[in-house]
Write a protein that holds these residues in place. Structure first.
Motif, PDB file in Angstrom:
ATOM      1  N   ALA A  42      42.753  48.858  37.133  1.00 48.41           N
ATOM      2  CA  ALA A  42      42.106  48.799  35.763  1.00 48.41           C
ATOM      3  C   ALA A  42      40.501  48.447  36.283  1.00 48.41           C
ATOM      4  N   GLN A  43      40.332  48.205  37.914  1.00 45.08           N
ATOM      5  CA  GLN A  43      38.964  47.925  38.137  1.00 45.08           C
ATOM      6  C   GLN A  43      38.408  46.522  37.354  1.00 45.08           C
ATOM      7  N   VAL A  44      39.187  45.799  37.202  1.00 46.45           N
ATOM      8  CA  VAL A  44      39.032  44.444  36.854  1.00 46.45           C
ATOM      9  C   VAL A  44      38.293  43.582  37.884  1.00 46.45           C
ATOM     10  N   GLU A  45      37.064  43.085  37.744  1.00 45.21           N
ATOM     11  CA  GLU A  45      36.529  42.029  38.894  1.00 45.21           C
ATOM     12  C   GLU A  45      37.012  40.576  38.646  1.00 45.21           C
ATOM     13  N   LEU A  46      37.540  40.198  39.775  1.00 47.09           N
ATOM     14  CA  LEU A  46      38.371  38.906  39.862  1.00 47.09           C
ATOM     15  C   LEU A  46      37.404  38.059  40.464  1.00 47.09           C
ATOM     16  N   ILE A  47      36.977  36.861  39.661  1.00 49.27           N
ATOM     17  CA  ILE A  47      35.860  35.954  40.250  1.00 49.27           C
ATOM     18  C   ILE A  47      36.581  34.462  40.229  1.00 49.27           C
TER      19      ILE A  47
END
Length: 129
Positions: A42-47
């Motif tokens: 889903a192209q979620v950016e994990l930070i």
């Protein structure tokens, strides 16, 4: 077997946590990889290792450690923020007449705190906003 067909996400989604450990590290070995794969697809950016500084009209202001270990300020230009924090049910910020605020995860029901349930609630809510 069919190949995955990536789809362009409707919006940019960020998933942040305060601790610097990899996101989802505490999930079970049999399900954790599935959740991480779904987020990647889903192209979620994990930070990880984020400090939440403030929310204003520009978005969410955070501080993260750069690759050099130095703190770096970053602005996530978002119009919606979902906060899933703490291990005690706290509803002080929610008014009964405020449809724009949603309580999920441990803030909703801290008993039997379950990361899988909290992630599912956040995902379902994010899909509706």
């Amino acid at each position: 077997m069919t190949a995955k067909r990536p789809t362009e996400p409707r919006r940019q989604v960020y998933l942040l946590q305060r601790k610097p450990a990899p996101l989802g590290k505490g999930l079970g070995k049999t399900t954790g990889w599935v959740h991480r794969a779904a987020l990647k697809d889903a192209q979620v950016e994990l930070i990880g290792g984020a400090t939440y500084d403030r929310i204003d009209d520009a978005g969410l202001h955070i501080t993260v450690r750069g690759k050099d270990g130095q703190p770096q300020s970053r602005l996530l230009e978002v119009d919606t923020v979902v906060i899933c924090a703490g291990q005690e049910s706290v509803r002080d910020l929610v008014r009964d007449d405020d449809a724009a605020r949603h309580v999920i995860g441990g803030a909703d029901v801290a008993a039997e705190l379950d990361a899988k349930r909290a992630i599912a609630q956040a995902t379902e809510l994010a899909a509706t906003v």
